[in-house]
Design a protein around this motif. Sequence first.
Motif, PDB file in Angstrom:
ATOM      1  N   GLU A  63      40.681  33.295 -37.131  1.00 44.09           N
ATOM      2  CA  GLU A  63      41.507  34.321 -36.494  1.00 44.09           C
ATOM      3  C   GLU A  63      42.824  34.510 -37.257  1.00 44.09           C
ATOM      4  O   GLU A  63      43.270  35.640 -37.496  1.00 44.09           O
ATOM      5  CB  GLU A  63      41.798  33.950 -35.041  1.00 44.09           C
ATOM      6  CG  GLU A  63      42.696  34.958 -34.327  1.00 44.09           C
ATOM      7  CD  GLU A  63      42.947  34.599 -32.869  1.00 44.09           C
ATOM      8  OE1 GLU A  63      43.979  35.041 -32.332  1.00 44.09           O
ATOM      9  OE2 GLU A  63      42.113  33.880 -32.272  1.00 44.09           O
ATOM     10  N   THR A  64      43.423  33.404 -37.651  1.00 42.72           N
ATOM     11  CA  THR A  64      44.663  33.475 -38.429  1.00 42.72           C
ATOM     12  C   THR A  64      44.437  34.200 -39.749  1.00 42.72           C
ATOM     13  O   THR A  64      45.212  35.085 -40.141  1.00 42.72           O
ATOM     14  CB  THR A  64      45.190  32.062 -38.699  1.00 42.72           C
ATOM     15  OG1 THR A  64      45.511  31.427 -37.457  1.00 42.72           O
ATOM     16  CG2 THR A  64      46.419  32.093 -39.587  1.00 42.72           C
ATOM     17  N   LEU A  65      43.345  33.847 -40.435  1.00 41.94           N
ATOM     18  CA  LEU A  65      43.081  34.456 -41.731  1.00 41.94           C
ATOM     19  C   LEU A  65      42.699  35.923 -41.598  1.00 41.94           C
ATOM     20  O   LEU A  65      42.995  36.739 -42.484  1.00 41.94           O
ATOM     21  CB  LEU A  65      41.980  33.674 -42.450  1.00 41.94           C
ATOM     22  CG  LEU A  65      42.348  32.221 -42.785  1.00 41.94           C
ATOM     23  CD1 LEU A  65      41.166  31.498 -43.405  1.00 41.94           C
ATOM     24  CD2 LEU A  65      43.563  32.165 -43.721  1.00 41.94           C
ATOM     25  N   GLN A  66      42.045  36.287 -40.505  1.00 42.02           N
ATOM     26  CA  GLN A  66      41.737  37.702 -40.278  1.00 42.02           C
ATOM     27  C   GLN A  66      43.012  38.525 -40.126  1.00 42.02           C
ATOM     28  O   GLN A  66      43.067  39.685 -40.544  1.00 42.02           O
ATOM     29  CB  GLN A  66      40.846  37.850 -39.044  1.00 42.02           C
ATOM     30  CG  GLN A  66      39.402  37.428 -39.271  1.00 42.02           C
ATOM     31  CD  GLN A  66      38.635  37.262 -37.973  1.00 42.02           C
ATOM     32  OE1 GLN A  66      39.140  37.535 -36.888  1.00 42.02           O
ATOM     33  NE2 GLN A  66      37.384  36.805 -38.073  1.00 42.02           N
ATOM     34  N   ALA A  67      44.056  37.918 -39.547  1.00 39.68           N
ATOM     35  CA  ALA A  67      45.337  38.613 -39.431  1.00 39.68           C
ATOM     36  C   ALA A  67      45.927  38.872 -40.819  1.00 39.68           C
ATOM     37  O   ALA A  67      46.490  39.948 -41.082  1.00 39.68           O
ATOM     38  CB  ALA A  67      46.307  37.801 -38.579  1.00 39.68           C
ATOM     39  N   LEU A  68      45.792  37.899 -41.715  1.00 46.14           N
ATOM     40  CA  LEU A  68      46.261  38.103 -43.086  1.00 46.14           C
ATOM     41  C   LEU A  68      45.489  39.235 -43.758  1.00 46.14           C
ATOM     42  O   LEU A  68      46.065  40.090 -44.435  1.00 46.14           O
ATOM     43  CB  LEU A  68      46.115  36.814 -43.893  1.00 46.14           C
ATOM     44  CG  LEU A  68      46.924  35.599 -43.436  1.00 46.14           C
ATOM     45  CD1 LEU A  68      46.712  34.436 -44.394  1.00 46.14           C
ATOM     46  CD2 LEU A  68      48.401  35.926 -43.325  1.00 46.14           C
ATOM     47  N   ASP A  69      44.174  39.243 -43.573  1.00 45.93           N
ATOM     48  CA  ASP A  69      43.353  40.306 -44.163  1.00 45.93           C
ATOM     49  C   ASP A  69      43.744  41.674 -43.609  1.00 45.93           C
ATOM     50  O   ASP A  69      43.802  42.665 -44.352  1.00 45.93           O
ATOM     51  CB  ASP A  69      41.867  40.033 -43.897  1.00 45.93           C
ATOM     52  CG  ASP A  69      41.335  38.851 -44.690  1.00 45.93           C
ATOM     53  OD1 ASP A  69      41.893  38.563 -45.765  1.00 45.93           O
ATOM     54  OD2 ASP A  69      40.372  38.213 -44.238  1.00 45.93           O
ATOM     55  N   THR A  70      43.993  41.735 -42.308  1.00 38.22           N
ATOM     56  CA  THR A  70      44.398  42.997 -41.698  1.00 38.22           C
ATOM     57  C   THR A  70      45.713  43.493 -42.292  1.00 38.22           C
ATOM     58  O   THR A  70      45.869  44.685 -42.581  1.00 38.22           O
ATOM     59  CB  THR A  70      44.556  42.828 -40.176  1.00 38.22           C
ATOM     60  OG1 THR A  70      43.296  42.481 -39.611  1.00 38.22           O
ATOM     61  CG2 THR A  70      45.063  44.117 -39.529  1.00 38.22           C
ATOM     62  N   ALA A  71      46.662  42.577 -42.493  1.00 37.09           N
ATOM     63  CA  ALA A  71      47.959  42.955 -43.054  1.00 37.09           C
ATOM     64  C   ALA A  71      47.812  43.492 -44.477  1.00 37.09           C
ATOM     65  O   ALA A  71      48.440  44.491 -44.835  1.00 37.09           O
ATOM     66  CB  ALA A  71      48.898  41.756 -43.037  1.00 37.09           C
ATOM     67  N   VAL A  72      46.974  42.836 -45.275  1.00 37.92           N
ATOM     68  CA  VAL A  72      46.783  43.289 -46.649  1.00 37.92           C
ATOM     69  C   VAL A  72      46.016  44.605 -46.680  1.00 37.92           C
ATOM     70  O   VAL A  72      46.376  45.546 -47.406  1.00 37.92           O
ATOM     71  CB  VAL A  72      46.059  42.205 -47.471  1.00 37.92           C
ATOM     72  CG1 VAL A  72      45.724  42.726 -48.873  1.00 37.92           C
ATOM     73  CG2 VAL A  72      46.915  40.945 -47.579  1.00 37.92           C
ATOM     74  N   ALA A  73      44.958  44.722 -45.889  1.00 39.83           N
ATOM     75  CA  ALA A  73      44.148  45.940 -45.875  1.00 39.83           C
ATOM     76  C   ALA A  73      44.951  47.155 -45.405  1.00 39.83           C
ATOM     77  O   ALA A  73      44.721  48.279 -45.857  1.00 39.83           O
ATOM     78  CB  ALA A  73      42.922  45.750 -44.976  1.00 39.83           C
ATOM     79  N   SER A  74      45.918  46.917 -44.519  1.00 39.95           N
ATOM     80  CA  SER A  74      46.723  48.019 -43.998  1.00 39.95           C
ATOM     81  C   SER A  74      47.871  48.393 -44.916  1.00 39.95           C
ATOM     82  O   SER A  74      48.565  49.386 -44.685  1.00 39.95           O
ATOM     83  CB  SER A  74      47.300  47.641 -42.622  1.00 39.95           C
ATOM     84  OG  SER A  74      48.255  46.599 -42.748  1.00 39.95           O
ATOM     85  N   GLY A  75      48.113  47.593 -45.959  1.00 38.78           N
ATOM     86  CA  GLY A  75      49.199  47.872 -46.884  1.00 38.78           C
ATOM     87  C   GLY A  75      50.539  47.312 -46.461  1.00 38.78           C
ATOM     88  O   GLY A  75      51.527  47.455 -47.186  1.00 38.78           O
ATOM     89  N   ARG A  76      50.600  46.652 -45.296  1.00 34.67           N
ATOM     90  CA  ARG A  76      51.866  46.090 -44.861  1.00 34.67           C
ATOM     91  C   ARG A  76      52.239  44.835 -45.645  1.00 34.67           C
ATOM     92  O   ARG A  76      53.406  44.457 -45.692  1.00 34.67           O
ATOM     93  CB  ARG A  76      51.814  45.780 -43.364  1.00 34.67           C
ATOM     94  CG  ARG A  76      51.846  47.027 -42.496  1.00 34.67           C
ATOM     95  CD  ARG A  76      51.709  46.692 -41.023  1.00 34.67           C
ATOM     96  NE  ARG A  76      50.334  46.342 -40.687  1.00 34.67           N
ATOM     97  CZ  ARG A  76      49.934  45.895 -39.505  1.00 34.67           C
ATOM     98  NH1 ARG A  76      50.831  45.722 -38.541  1.00 34.67           N
ATOM     99  NH2 ARG A  76      48.665  45.622 -39.281  1.00 34.67           N
ATOM    100  N   ALA A  77      51.261  44.199 -46.247  1.00 32.39           N
ATOM    101  CA  ALA A  77      51.501  43.066 -47.136  1.00 32.39           C
ATOM    102  C   ALA A  77      50.655  43.268 -48.382  1.00 32.39           C
ATOM    103  O   ALA A  77      49.485  43.648 -48.284  1.00 32.39           O
ATOM    104  CB  ALA A  77      51.139  41.747 -46.457  1.00 32.39           C
ATOM    105  N   ARG A  78      51.248  43.027 -49.528  1.00 30.24           N
ATOM    106  CA  ARG A  78      50.487  43.175 -50.779  1.00 30.24           C
ATOM    107  C   ARG A  78      49.614  41.948 -51.040  1.00 30.24           C
ATOM    108  O   ARG A  78      48.504  42.060 -51.540  1.00 30.24           O
ATOM    109  CB  ARG A  78      51.446  43.388 -51.939  1.00 30.24           C
ATOM    110  CG  ARG A  78      52.281  44.669 -51.849  1.00 30.24           C
ATOM    111  CD  ARG A  78      51.402  45.901 -51.960  1.00 30.24           C
ATOM    112  NE  ARG A  78      52.195  47.109 -52.209  1.00 30.24           N
ATOM    113  CZ  ARG A  78      52.391  48.083 -51.336  1.00 30.24           C
ATOM    114  NH1 ARG A  78      51.875  47.978 -50.119  1.00 30.24           N
ATOM    115  NH2 ARG A  78      53.115  49.145 -51.655  1.00 30.24           N
TER     116      ARG A  78
END
Length: 351
Positions: free
Chosen positions: A152-167
């Motif tokens: 669940e934690t790692l999915q949040a990281l993936d969501t942030a990167v996929a959305s462009g909010r984190a590179r």
Amino acid sequence: MELRHLGRTGLRVSRIGLGTLSWARGSGGPSGGGGVRGGLEEPGASHEQHVRNAADQLKAFWEAGGTLVDTADVYGDGEAEYLLGRMVHDLVPRRDLVIATKAGGVPEADRRFDCSRGHLLAALDASLERLGTDYVDLWQVHAWDPCTPLEETLQALDTAVASGRARYAGVSNFSGWQLAKAGTWQLAAPGIRHRLASTQMEYSLLQRGIEREVLPAALDLGIGLLPSSPLGRGVLTAKYRQPGPPPPGSRGASERLAPFVEPYLDETAGRIVDAVATAADGLALPPLQVALAWVRDRPGVTAPIVGARTSQQLMEALSVEGLSLPGEIRAALDDVSAPVHRYPDHDWSEL
């Protein structure tokens, strides 16, 4: 300043990073696992002096060619992020910086970290608002959360990167098995999950514990190491060598911060600091630069994160850029600070 790739990614960062913990004026103190709710400001400094000091540090760092600036949402309950956001627009171009922040820390008595999807993504949005930017270059989980499933934690990281909010995304304060599990999970579905770019851990001549399992895992998985407290919480500057009370204005002299420094003031640490001071005398350099050059050039290290109370202290650290320690001095410092590795941490071929 020389740039290095962060792990096995295309992101390049300066090989010294600027920490912003000292920009936070909260009333709390350092806590284990990297969660910090207070700052290291000068006693009695006005708000204007505090802001000016932070601005001087950022400008000096930028002018020296530094790019990586590390912060966290819990530094002063967001004050460090807020100050950085103001300065990025008023003082330093956003495009010239690699902004890294962290999320997951919570001010709860019964729970220090919340790495659930909901908390992390909400924290990221709040960080972006304080920073005044659409994205962060590196977003890091501040510590392992035993109450939340890792996926669940790692999915949040993936969501942030996929959305462009984190590179890019990374972790902080993960043990060896935790880092190996997280890094392997991310590599298991290429194109869907995003590899971890970094891990931030305390690492110095006084704290080499990560060499047992964390660093080998990072090297194997292509994860870049960002050492925090590379000067042994200030002890490797040799300011505490003299007998008697700690120097005025130092962390060791602060009632709130003395417990943070005290673990590195024992006899073993004293021998290591003496060796650093001896090497520094031979090279006609400050001990700070010798200790920082050692950790900067260790295998697997991308960029130590340096925190300073003043821009003058920061400039002294940044002067390490042109320094490479002679091989015999590196070897001597390796020997005097060598951690004890016993079964099963030794390579089997050495047993």
